[in-house]
Every structure is written in C-alpha cells, then in structure tokens.
Design an enzyme around this catalytic site. Structure first.
Site, PDB file in Angstrom:
ATOM      1  N   LYS A 160      -4.283 -15.453 -12.238  1.00 23.21           N
ATOM      2  CA  LYS A 160      -4.490 -16.369 -11.068  1.00 23.21           C
ATOM      3  C   LYS A 160      -5.997 -15.486 -10.698  1.00 23.21           C
ATOM      4  CE  LYS A 160      -3.590 -16.351  -6.244  1.00 23.21           C
ATOM      5  NZ  LYS A 160      -3.303 -15.638  -5.047  1.00 23.21           N
ATOM      6  N   LYS A 166       0.832  -1.326   0.047  1.00 24.43           N
ATOM      7  CA  LYS A 166       0.060   0.056   0.098  1.00 24.43           C
ATOM      8  C   LYS A 166       0.762   1.266   0.134  1.00 24.43           C
ATOM      9  CE  LYS A 166      -4.704   0.076   1.410  1.00 24.43           C
ATOM     10  NZ  LYS A 166      -5.926   0.093   2.426  1.00 24.43           N
ATOM     11  N   LYS A 171     -10.427 -11.687  -6.323  1.00 24.83           N
ATOM     12  CA  LYS A 171     -11.278 -10.611  -6.357  1.00 24.83           C
ATOM     13  C   LYS A 171     -10.676  -9.397  -6.855  1.00 24.83           C
ATOM     14  CE  LYS A 171     -12.471 -10.910  -2.009  1.00 24.83           C
ATOM     15  NZ  LYS A 171     -11.992 -11.956  -1.553  1.00 24.83           N
TER      16      LYS A 171
HETATM   17  P1  ADP Z   1      -8.566 -12.951  -3.210  1.00 25.06           P
HETATM   18  O1  ADP Z   1      -7.128 -12.876  -4.026  1.00 25.06           O
HETATM   19  O2  ADP Z   1      -9.740 -13.192  -4.155  1.00 25.06           O
HETATM   20  O3  ADP Z   1      -8.658 -11.725  -2.705  1.00 25.06           O
HETATM   21  P2  ADP Z   1      -7.879 -14.133  -0.883  1.00 25.06           P
HETATM   22  O4  ADP Z   1      -6.701 -13.359  -0.875  1.00 25.06           O
HETATM   23  O5  ADP Z   1      -9.005 -13.422  -0.069  1.00 25.06           O
HETATM   24  O6  ADP Z   1      -8.359 -14.216  -2.517  1.00 25.06           O
HETATM   25  O7  ADP Z   1      -7.888 -15.588  -0.598  1.00 25.06           O
HETATM   26  C1  ADP Z   1      -7.970 -16.522   0.522  1.00 25.06           C
HETATM   27  C2  ADP Z   1      -7.094 -17.665   0.329  1.00 25.06           C
HETATM   28  O8  ADP Z   1      -7.843 -18.477  -0.689  1.00 25.06           O
HETATM   29  C3  ADP Z   1      -5.442 -17.435  -0.035  1.00 25.06           C
HETATM   30  O9  ADP Z   1      -4.849 -17.464   0.887  1.00 25.06           O
HETATM   31  C4  ADP Z   1      -5.407 -18.810  -0.968  1.00 25.06           C
HETATM   32  O10 ADP Z   1      -5.062 -19.649   0.240  1.00 25.06           O
HETATM   33  C5  ADP Z   1      -6.735 -19.058  -1.371  1.00 25.06           C
HETATM   34  N1  ADP Z   1      -6.777 -18.374  -2.734  1.00 25.06           N
HETATM   35  C6  ADP Z   1      -7.350 -17.293  -3.283  1.00 25.06           C
HETATM   36  N2  ADP Z   1      -7.123 -17.263  -4.677  1.00 25.06           N
HETATM   37  C7  ADP Z   1      -6.389 -18.394  -5.146  1.00 25.06           C
HETATM   38  C8  ADP Z   1      -6.221 -19.122  -6.328  1.00 25.06           C
HETATM   39  N3  ADP Z   1      -6.667 -18.392  -7.504  1.00 25.06           N
HETATM   40  N4  ADP Z   1      -5.922 -20.319  -6.396  1.00 25.06           N
HETATM   41  C9  ADP Z   1      -5.633 -20.940  -5.433  1.00 25.06           C
HETATM   42  N5  ADP Z   1      -5.811 -20.473  -4.002  1.00 25.06           N
HETATM   43  C10 ADP Z   1      -6.359 -19.363  -3.908  1.00 25.06           C
END
Ligand code: ADP
Ligand code: TRP
Length: 322
Positions: free
Chosen positions: A189, A110, A192
């Site tokens: 990947k 950030k 969100k």
């Molecule tokens: P986002 O990237 O959508 O904000 P988060 O960081 O909240 O997702 O994800 C929480 C957990 O879900 C991560 O620590 C990881 O273990 C898993 N995760 C998120 N996106 C993926 C992905 N594309 N492939 C595999 N695991 C993922």
C-alpha cells in the site's frame, strides 16, 4: 447535508492521498455543503519542526486548490484558525472514558511498540470529535483507518446529548471507496511510512526515474499476464481513460511486451494527467498571500458556525449563563 473532513499536513501528498481521498473530497463539493480543513493540530502530534509544520500547512492548501477544490463551493480552512474547536474539545474530554481512548489504534499501536505516547496522541480522537461536532457535520468522508475515530465521536456526542439534551448532530462516516487502494512503488500500500510514494507534485523528471525503478516480477517477456493486481498496470489505470486502460490490459493478456514499455507509458500518462494541476499549482504558489486570504475567509465562515455550536454546548452544560 454538511460534509466535513480533515487532512493532516504531514508532508507532500502522494497518489494514495489523491486517488484514495482528495479526489473524492473534491467531487463532493459539487453536491454537498463541504467543509475541509487542514488538521495542523493533529499533525502537531508528530510534526515537531515549526518550519515544516508551517510549510506543509500552506502546501496542502495550495495542493488542494490546484487539484480543483473550489473555495466558492467548499469551505477550506486551517484547523487551528478555529479556536472554538479546542474549547469544545475540553467539554468532550471531560466525558470521554479512558478505556475508549485506550482502544484507539494510534495510541494503542504506539504503546504496543513500547513507544511512549503523550496526552495529545491519547486524546487525539477527542479533538477529532470536536472537529466534526463543531460544524453540525452530517457526513464524514474518511479512509477505513479513520472509521474508529468517527465511532468515538458518535459515542461522545451520544453521551453528551444523553446528559444535556440534543446538542450535537450525530455524524455518519462515509467510507471512501476502498477499491481505490493505491499500491506504492514496492507493490505494498502506498504510504509515507513505507517510503514507497509517488508524490503528486513531484518534479516530472524525478517522477519518471521513480517509475522506472518500480520493482516488477521476472516474468519472461513473451508470457501473457493478468493485468489487474500488477503495480504498473494498477498505477497506469489511475491516470488514463477507459480506452487506454483497455489497450494496456490486452497488451498484458497477449504478452510479448517488456515492463520498460509499460513504465514509459505510465510516466508519460502521469505527466499528462497532472500537468494542468501542476501548472495551476505553480501559479498559486507564486502568490502565498492570496492563498492565506482564501483560507482565512474559509476560517471566518467556519468560526461562525463553530461559535454557535460551542455556545449551544456551553449553555447546555452550565459553563455559560451563570
Ligand atoms: P500515509 O499512509 O502516507 O501516512 P495518510 O494516512 O496521511 O497517508 O493518508 C490520508 C488519507 O489518504 C487516508 O485516510 C486514506 O483515505 C488515503 N490514503 C492514503 N494512502 C492511500 C493508499 N495507498 N490508497 C488509497 N488511499 C490512501
Ligand atoms: N485524523 C484524520 C487523519 O489522520 C484527520 C482528521 C482530523 C479528520 N480531524 C478530522 C478527519 C475530522 C475527518 C474528520 O486522516
């Protein structure tokens, strides 16, 4: 062995969350003493809309139960329902070196982007350390992005123990299977923040449309193609069994098919794969009071443990027993 992990309620869960993390958490309930909580205090660093924060907290509880988390096997609770953790956080905060927190990626990223961060984001890893230490957790299953936070936790626990004796159990990160990195609808990947997600509990028709819109390469129809690494094939592999996967792989290797067929197969398979949890979710969502009860029972159990650990820490450092 106590296994503990937290999931932030920051919106509808997607395939990446499920296949990359949640499915593995649920599997662990069979052989370990599992504590899973909804990290609403951490989500509060980014979700500033009260209705959303409340809704997403309840939603994740319903999602987890619908996906197979069994409250008789694992303890499910909401982070803020265990206020002992916030007290423990303060004890850890006082010994947390600023330099250590400055290196943590959430804050560092950030700052690098010139966005001003607040103290909540800066001290986020200390609260996470308190989450882990409050339950004498041995193992913390997390995605690779969280390993740094577990290292911070070990550092803080180590210095506290060094100063005051063996108060905290030293936890270890259990890095979740990274081969299960789930691609999003654009091939990057799934995340969100990239707007490329397929939500686990998306309406089936909407999901079908999202799948039909997945961007594919412009390979001629009759050309054979290596399946692994292709977005459609990789997503398809997640929602079918061995034999369907092999059949699809040979279709790719033989060539002569259109991506439209694969998309249709993927949409059908996804609908089937999530149909039971979807039905269970609808049932659970109709009785929010029951969900609150289950999660409340989880919190009562978690609080007992956290209160004992907090007392141990307070006794050791002199803020109690005067
Ligand atoms: P986002 O990237 O959508 O904000 P988060 O960081 O909240 O997702 O994800 C929480 C957990 O879900 C991560 O620590 C990881 O273990 C898993 N995760 C998120 N996106 C993926 C992905 N594309 N492939 C595999 N695991 C993922
Ligand atoms: N920071 C974690 C994430 O973003 C969530 C979390 C909060 C957590 N406290 C935790 C994970 C304690 C493991 C242990 O995914």
């Amino acid at each position: 062995m106590r296994v503990l992990s937290g999931i932030q309620p920051t919106g509808p869960i997607h395939w990446g969350n499920y296949f990359g993390a949640i499915r593995q958490y649920i599997a662990l309930q069979e052989k370990e003493q599992a504590f899973y909580f909804i990290a609403n205090l951490h989500a509060f660093t980014t979700v500033r809309d009260r209705d959303k924060l409340r809704q997403w907290t309840l939603d994740i509880a319903i999602d987890l139960l619908a996906l197979g988390l069994d409250p008789n096997k694992a303890t499910l609770f909401v982070q803020s329902d265990v206020p002992e953790v916030s007290e423990l956080c303060w004890l850890l905060m006082t010994g947390a070196p600023l330099g250590l927190l400055e290196r943590c990626h959430a804050f560092k990223d950030k700052k690098a982007k010139g966005i001003s961060a607040d103290a909540g984001l800066f001290t986020y890893p200390v609260l996470q350390a308190a989450d882990i230490l409050a339950y004498d957790s041995d193992t913390v299953p997390v995605g690779e992005d969280q390993v740094q936070h577990i290292e911070v936790c070990r550092d803080l626990a180590g210095s506290f123990n060094h100063e005051y004796g063996d108060v905290f159990v030293m936890p270890k990160a259990h890095v979740l299977d990274t081969s299960s990195r789930v691609p999003g609808t654009d091939g990057e990947k799934m995340s969100k923040s990239y707007n490329n997600t397929l939500a686990v509990f998306e309406d089936a028709k909407v999901q079908r449309k999202q799948i039909m819109r997945i961007v594919t390469d412009s390979r001629p129809m009759d050309e054979p193609k290596e399946p692994v690494g292709d977005v459609l094939y990789d997503l398809y592999s997640l929602v079918v069994g061995e034999s369907d996967r092999e059949a699809m792989a040979s279709l790719y290797r033989r060539g002569g098919f259109g991506y439209g067929e694969v998309k249709k197969a993927l949409a059908d398979a996804a609908e089937k794969f999530f149909s039971e949890p979807r039905a269970r979710r609808a049932e659970l969502a109709a009785h929010p009071a029951r969900i609150r009860e289950v999660v409340g029972d989880g919190a009562a159990k978690a609080r007992k443990k956290a209160a004992a650990v907090l007392k141990r820490a307070q006794d050791a450092c002199g803020v109690m027993g005067w």
